[in-house]
Design a protein around this motif. Structure first.
Motif, PDB file in Angstrom:
ATOM      1  N   ALA A   1       0.773  -1.283  -0.107  1.00 27.96           N
ATOM      2  CA  ALA A   1       0.059  -0.136   0.214  1.00 27.96           C
ATOM      3  C   ALA A   1       0.931   1.363   0.111  1.00 27.96           C
ATOM      4  CB  ALA A   1      -0.902   0.031   1.209  1.00 27.96           C
ATOM      5  N   GLY A   2       1.906   1.103   0.661  1.00 26.01           N
ATOM      6  CA  GLY A   2       2.763   2.127   0.690  1.00 26.01           C
ATOM      7  C   GLY A   2       3.421   2.742  -0.738  1.00 26.01           C
ATOM      8  N   LEU A   3       3.468   1.770  -1.535  1.00 31.92           N
ATOM      9  CA  LEU A   3       3.906   2.133  -2.860  1.00 31.92           C
ATOM     10  C   LEU A   3       2.850   2.710  -3.782  1.00 31.92           C
ATOM     11  CD1 LEU A   3       5.591  -1.299  -3.715  1.00 31.92           C
ATOM     12  CD2 LEU A   3       6.757   0.907  -3.216  1.00 31.92           C
ATOM     13  N   ILE A   4       1.660   2.924  -3.521  1.00 30.16           N
ATOM     14  CA  ILE A   4       0.712   3.435  -4.341  1.00 30.16           C
ATOM     15  C   ILE A   4       1.060   4.750  -4.643  1.00 30.16           C
ATOM     16  CG2 ILE A   4      -2.045   3.725  -4.275  1.00 30.16           C
ATOM     17  CD1 ILE A   4      -2.311   1.698  -2.530  1.00 30.16           C
ATOM     18  N   GLY A   5       1.183   5.709  -3.843  1.00 27.48           N
ATOM     19  CA  GLY A   5       1.469   6.984  -4.108  1.00 27.48           C
ATOM     20  C   GLY A   5       2.726   7.387  -4.729  1.00 27.48           C
ATOM     21  N   MET A   6       3.710   6.278  -5.066  1.00 24.14           N
ATOM     22  CA  MET A   6       4.767   6.447  -5.735  1.00 24.14           C
ATOM     23  C   MET A   6       4.953   7.072  -7.109  1.00 24.14           C
ATOM     24  SD  MET A   6       7.134   6.429  -3.077  1.00 24.14           S
ATOM     25  CE  MET A   6       5.790   7.143  -2.205  1.00 24.14           C
ATOM     26  N   PRO A   7       4.050   6.047  -7.945  1.00 19.93           N
ATOM     27  CA  PRO A   7       4.277   6.571  -9.212  1.00 19.93           C
ATOM     28  C   PRO A   7       3.958   8.019  -9.390  1.00 19.93           C
ATOM     29  CG  PRO A   7       2.962   4.848  -9.082  1.00 19.93           C
ATOM     30  CD  PRO A   7       3.254   5.024  -7.677  1.00 19.93           C
ATOM     31  N   ASP A   8       2.820   8.628  -8.980  1.00 20.75           N
ATOM     32  CA  ASP A   8       2.550  10.110  -9.100  1.00 20.75           C
ATOM     33  C   ASP A   8       3.667  10.976  -8.397  1.00 20.75           C
ATOM     34  OD1 ASP A   8       0.259   9.853 -10.390  1.00 20.75           O
ATOM     35  OD2 ASP A   8      -0.989   9.638  -8.468  1.00 20.75           O
ATOM     36  N   LEU A   9       4.392  10.508  -7.266  1.00 20.61           N
ATOM     37  CA  LEU A   9       5.105  11.279  -6.429  1.00 20.61           C
ATOM     38  C   LEU A   9       6.334  11.318  -7.300  1.00 20.61           C
ATOM     39  CD1 LEU A   9       5.786  12.823  -3.931  1.00 20.61           C
ATOM     40  CD2 LEU A   9       6.435  10.689  -2.868  1.00 20.61           C
TER      41      LEU A   9
ATOM     42  N   THR B   1       4.455  14.589  -9.769  1.00 20.87           N
ATOM     43  CA  THR B   1       4.332  15.844  -9.052  1.00 20.87           C
ATOM     44  C   THR B   1       5.367  16.287  -8.301  1.00 20.87           C
ATOM     45  OG1 THR B   1       3.511  14.359  -7.030  1.00 20.87           O
ATOM     46  CG2 THR B   1       1.643  15.168  -8.657  1.00 20.87           C
ATOM     47  N   HIS B   2       6.230  15.167  -7.840  1.00 22.91           N
ATOM     48  CA  HIS B   2       7.396  15.476  -6.987  1.00 22.91           C
ATOM     49  C   HIS B   2       7.278  16.261  -5.712  1.00 22.91           C
ATOM     50  CE1 HIS B   2       9.299  14.022 -10.730  1.00 22.91           C
ATOM     51  NE2 HIS B   2       8.981  15.110 -11.262  1.00 22.91           N
ATOM     52  N   VAL B   3       6.010  16.402  -5.328  1.00 22.11           N
ATOM     53  CA  VAL B   3       5.634  16.789  -4.120  1.00 22.11           C
ATOM     54  C   VAL B   3       4.116  16.187  -3.647  1.00 22.11           C
ATOM     55  CG1 VAL B   3       6.626  19.344  -4.358  1.00 22.11           C
ATOM     56  CG2 VAL B   3       4.129  18.775  -5.032  1.00 22.11           C
ATOM     57  N   TYR B   4       4.110  16.089  -2.312  1.00 18.02           N
ATOM     58  CA  TYR B   4       2.711  15.577  -1.713  1.00 18.02           C
ATOM     59  C   TYR B   4       2.139  17.114  -1.224  1.00 18.02           C
ATOM     60  CZ  TYR B   4      -0.920  13.711   1.066  1.00 18.02           C
ATOM     61  OH  TYR B   4      -1.883  13.194   1.685  1.00 18.02           O
ATOM     62  N   GLY B   5       0.789  17.329  -1.927  1.00 19.64           N
ATOM     63  CA  GLY B   5       0.076  18.539  -1.651  1.00 19.64           C
ATOM     64  C   GLY B   5      -1.226  18.270  -1.400  1.00 19.64           C
ATOM     65  N   THR B   6      -2.082  19.162  -1.332  1.00 21.25           N
ATOM     66  CA  THR B   6      -3.562  19.102  -1.143  1.00 21.25           C
ATOM     67  C   THR B   6      -4.331  18.565  -2.110  1.00 21.25           C
ATOM     68  OG1 THR B   6      -3.540  21.403  -1.644  1.00 21.25           O
ATOM     69  CG2 THR B   6      -4.060  20.819   0.760  1.00 21.25           C
ATOM     70  N   GLN B   7      -3.645  18.678  -3.601  1.00 23.45           N
ATOM     71  CA  GLN B   7      -4.251  18.114  -4.779  1.00 23.45           C
ATOM     72  C   GLN B   7      -3.685  16.632  -5.015  1.00 23.45           C
ATOM     73  OE1 GLN B   7      -6.389  19.746  -6.641  1.00 23.45           O
ATOM     74  NE2 GLN B   7      -6.403  21.099  -4.919  1.00 23.45           N
ATOM     75  N   PHE B   8      -2.904  16.053  -4.085  1.00 21.04           N
ATOM     76  CA  PHE B   8      -2.380  14.741  -4.351  1.00 21.04           C
ATOM     77  C   PHE B   8      -3.534  13.713  -4.422  1.00 21.04           C
ATOM     78  CE2 PHE B   8      -0.121  10.738  -3.575  1.00 21.04           C
ATOM     79  CZ  PHE B   8       1.126  10.909  -4.062  1.00 21.04           C
ATOM     80  N   THR B   9      -3.484  13.001  -5.546  1.00 21.30           N
ATOM     81  CA  THR B   9      -4.687  12.018  -5.840  1.00 21.30           C
ATOM     82  C   THR B   9      -4.841  11.323  -4.604  1.00 21.30           C
ATOM     83  OG1 THR B   9      -3.954  11.895  -8.115  1.00 21.30           O
ATOM     84  CG2 THR B   9      -5.465  10.232  -7.418  1.00 21.30           C
TER      85      THR B   9
ATOM     86  N   GLU C   1     -13.547  12.146 -10.306  1.00 18.26           N
ATOM     87  CA  GLU C   1     -13.628  12.446  -8.691  1.00 18.26           C
ATOM     88  C   GLU C   1     -12.395  12.856  -7.967  1.00 18.26           C
ATOM     89  OE1 GLU C   1     -16.499   9.530  -6.084  1.00 18.26           O
ATOM     90  OE2 GLU C   1     -17.175   9.970  -8.459  1.00 18.26           O
ATOM     91  N   ASP C   2     -11.323  12.161  -8.317  1.00 21.48           N
ATOM     92  CA  ASP C   2     -10.290  12.555  -7.363  1.00 21.48           C
ATOM     93  C   ASP C   2      -9.373  13.717  -7.954  1.00 21.48           C
ATOM     94  OD1 ASP C   2      -9.337  11.190  -9.705  1.00 21.48           O
ATOM     95  OD2 ASP C   2      -8.747   9.380  -8.296  1.00 21.48           O
ATOM     96  N   GLY C   3      -9.982  14.054  -9.251  1.00 24.34           N
ATOM     97  CA  GLY C   3      -9.469  15.245  -9.838  1.00 24.34           C
ATOM     98  C   GLY C   3      -7.842  15.253 -10.553  1.00 24.34           C
ATOM     99  N   SER C   4      -7.509  13.992 -10.829  1.00 23.21           N
ATOM    100  CA  SER C   4      -6.233  13.525 -11.431  1.00 23.21           C
ATOM    101  C   SER C   4      -5.997  13.883 -12.654  1.00 23.21           C
ATOM    102  CB  SER C   4      -5.918  12.076 -11.275  1.00 23.21           C
ATOM    103  OG  SER C   4      -7.286  11.302 -11.430  1.00 23.21           O
TER     104      SER C   4
END
Lengths: 405, 347
Positions: free
Chosen positions: A265-273, A277-285, B80-83
């Motif tokens: 589960a920890g890996l899920i955000g990695m492709p985007d990050l 995006t290279h940042v985690y922000g309020t718009q992170f999926t 929905e998630d704005g992606s």
């Protein structure tokens, strides 16, 4: 028909049935709002006019499928053991923000930097899921309850960290983010591969993390199918009492499974990050953890199935945009996805009963002296329902083949 | 349920719009070139069309521009998630829509990536600043002085409150919504220094559910009314309905936001509690921008500020609840316009 073919056929029956039912219902809805369902399908399948647009569409689908696949995989690992990890959402969000913060704070040479970020994400995801495991084995807390509750805590915590200690964006900026990860911590894209294959250059980069996801998928498949740990895990999922009777330590298994599920589960955000995006922000999926549950259900908890399910969901997601250009409401996509999930639950149950019945029928044939009575008892006391599609033994399927001929 | 219904409704409206566009398109095919028809691309924020607020207001602006200049508008909403925001903008630009208007600050990051890829397309962003040109030379920011309008809402609340206690419900904790809060609190204190103000947010930063969760909006507002507040101002998008419901249930009053919610709320029971609304004239801003575009007056890399002096923000008086304090409000308004009162933009 070979037994393997027959078994895959039965395994595919559920999802295929679900997709067909979902398509029929969605077609009905589209017709109800006065649009042609076939036009809608055509629009969804049309990837674009120019070669560059077509590759772009493929990139969009793949880039969306990678995190969905990882989410489905994380959910499925726990599912296999009979655990319902609803906490994937919180696990990946917390993992992503801490990984982003570490990635933005350190300066390391190329591959090492990426490795550190990914390692942080994996550890954070595992630890957060581990809490669920510890609560279950020490206090008997249902993992469903605790993982849902931990989602709220994780999201609140991530939000506090983002607006407080880990804030990297300027005061007053509309979008709050962490400090950007320097370029050494970016995961290179795969567009070179695409153009190498003779495809036109797309607008966006294809996530290099796709390769990592494939490796993780294979590793999980091997782990579950070919190792002692995987056997214990699946056995505990099918029948906890039988597993513990044969010497599997159920408590350790719960803990290990949750750690593994959380690590993925920890890996899920990695492709985007790492890829865009290279940042985690309020718009992170957000919301991928919940979508993962649907993907895992549709993929019937097998890595290959989950990959296909993730691709299907990603394909539908992309279609939302061209549908709008064709003046068909994009909520059609949400309707299709929703009905697929609903239908898959029902279809899985129907398929399970069909398999069960066909196995029973095969078992009811007298194989050897006494076989008839065994069949009779089989009918009298239906086998434990959590058996899933039963692994029919070789001679039984042999009998079934004879019957068919 | 309501969301699905709204989407269906929005969809059918879009279909209806499309039907009429086709005729316009036919006559225009001969023209082509520079004098060709206006093709406006409109990319909405999360809630999409039918939010009776922000997005609908942007559409109204585009609609008004089309009435004036002819042409068509293509609307798109993010998933929905704005992606897929970047995809929305690129596809609009790629298919020849010009100008392309992004509605909402959530487009901040993607606009900076997409706009430079399409140098021939003119972009505008509602609620996003591009005064420093960081998003590209072809992007204009349409920004609002929400704090000024909220200041007047604070004045109205303080003057109208009988219990000496008012409340503020923010949708999502974010710098944008904090502007509303800062203005409201400053206005309330200016009118009545000993006023008690209870400000709360529905969801924390990063969790955008607070803009579309009426149930939670109602709970938050109810706790304020129970604690003794009698007027609550909301800047919570779709969650505002819950605030109105709480006001109706407690015999209190509420202040709406963005559009004149007295007119848009439909339910008469809720209408009765809406004392006024802080107007944010996204429609005017969008219409003015398109008109500038048609006239060739768009510079890019600038902001167009819509404040009290341009009537980009203000208070509505539907229902006549605030006519008795109109004099006071006008005085404060003039002082802000003249620069005698500096309204804070953050807490």
């Amino acid at each position: 028909m070979s037994p393997i073919l027959r078994r895959t056929g039965l395994a595919l029956l559920g999802p295929v049935l679900a997709i067909v039912v979902a398509l029929v219902i969605s077609a009905g809805v589209i017709a109800l709002i006065g649009e042609n369902p076939l036009t809608a399908l055509e629009v969804m399948l049309d990837l674009g006019d120019t070669p560059s647009q077509q590759t772009q569409s493929i990139v969009v689908i793949l880039n969306r499928a990678v995190p969905l696949f990882l989410a489905g995989l994380a959910v499925s690992i726990a599912f296999r053991m009979g655990l319902f990890n609803i906490g994937v959402e919180g696990q990946y969000r917390l993992a992503a923000i801490l990984a982003a913060a570490v990635g933005g704070a350190v300066a390391l040479p190329g591959p090492l930097h990426v490795l550190v970020i990914v390692a942080v994400a994996v550890v954070v995801g595992a630890v957060w899921a581990g809490i669920v495991g510890v609560l279950k084995v020490t206090r008997g807390v249902s993992e469903v309850i605790s993982s849902i509750m931990l989602n709220f805590i994780a999201l609140g915590l991530a939000s506090y960290l983002l607006t407080g200690p880990l804030r990297g964006s300027e005061e007053g900026a509309s979008i709050v983010t962490t400090t950007p990860i320097p370029e050494s911590g970016w995961f290179p894209g795969l567009n070179g591969l695409l153009t190498g294959l003779g495809l036109a250059e797309p607008r966006s980069q294809l996530y290099g993390f796709l390769l990592v996801a494939v490796v993780v998928g294979i590793a999980v498949a091997v782990l579950l199918k070919r190792t002692r740990f995987g056997f214990d895990l699946r056995a505990s999922g099918l029948s906890p009492s039988a597993a513990s009777a044969s010497g599997v330590d159920a408590r350790r298994m719960v803990l290990k499974t949750m750690l593994l599920s959380g690590a993925v589960a920890g890996l899920i955000g990695m492709p985007d990050l790492l890829g865009s995006t290279h940042v985690y922000g309020t718009q992170f999926t957000g919301g991928l953890g919940f979508l993962g549950i649907a993907v895992a259900l549709l993929g019937r908890n097998s890595p290959v199935g989950i990959a296909l399910a993730a691709l299907l969901f990603a394909f539908l997601d992309r279609a939302a945009l061209p549908l709008q250009f064709a003046d068909i409401p994009s909520s059609v996509v949400t309707i299709i996805q929703g009905t697929i999930v609903l239908a898959v639950v029902i279809a899985n149950e129907v398929a399970r009963r069909l398999t069960l019945r066909s196995a029973e029928r095969a078992g009811a044939r007298p194989v050897a002296p006494g076989g008839g009575s065994a069949g009779a008892t089989g009918r009298g006391n239906p086998p434990p329902s959590d058996d899933g599609p039963p692994d029919t033994t070789g001679d039984r399927t042999g009998v079934r083949q004879e019957v068919q001929r | 349920m309501t969301k699905a219904a709204a989407l269906l409704l929005a969809g059918s409206l879009a279909l209806a719009a499309c039907a009429s566009d086709e005729e316009g398109g036919d006559t225009a095919t001969g023209n082509g070139g520079a004098s060709g028809d206006l093709k406006i691309g409109l990319a909405y924020d999360e809630a999409g069309r039918g939010d009776k607020s922000f997005n609908d207001s942007a559409y109204a602006g585009a609609e008004a521009a089309i009435d004036e200049f002819g042409g068509e508008v293509q609307e798109v909403s993010p998933n929905e998630d704005g992606s897929n925001r970047a995809e929305l903008l690129s596809n609009l630009a790629e298919q020849g829509y010009n100008p392309v208007i992004a509605v909402g600050f959530a487009y901040d990051e993607v606009l900076g990536e997409v706009a430079p890829q399409f140098p021939d397309t003119v972009f505008a962003q509602v609620d996003g600043s591009n005064a420093d040109g960081a998003k590209g030379d072809n992007v204009t920011g349409l920004v609002f002085a929400e704090e000024e309008g909220s200041f007047l809402a604070g004045v109205a609340a303080a003057l109208k409150s009988e219990t000496g206690q008012v409340g503020f419900v923010g949708g999502v904790e974010s710098p944008l919504i904090e502007k509303f809060q800062a203005g409201f609190e400053a206005g309330a204190r200016a009118a009545k220094p000993d006023i008690v103000i209870n400000s709360q947010y529905i969801s924390p930063a990063g969790d955008f559910s607070g803009f579309s969760d009426p149930a939670k909006g109602q709970i938050v507002a109810q706790s304020m009314f129970d604690a003794g507040a009698d007027i609550v101002y909301h800047a919570a998008g779709g969650s505002g309905t819950g605030v109105f419901q709480a006001a109706a249930a407690s015999g209190g009053r509420a202040i709406g936001v963005d559009s004149d919610q007295y007119q848009t709320v439909e339910d008469p029971a809720l209408q009765a509690v809406i004392m006024t609304s802080m107007l944010k004239r996204v429609d005017n801003a969008v219409q003015a921008f398109i008109s500038d575009y048609v006239d060739g007056n768009v510079e890019g890399a600038t902001d167009v500020l819509n404040d009290l002096s341009t009537e980009g923000v203000g208070l509505s008086d539907s229902g006549g609840f605030i006519t008795d304090i109109k004099g006071d409000l006008d005085q404060y308004r003039q002082q802000i316009v003249d620069g005698e009162i500096e309204v804070p933009t953050s807490l």
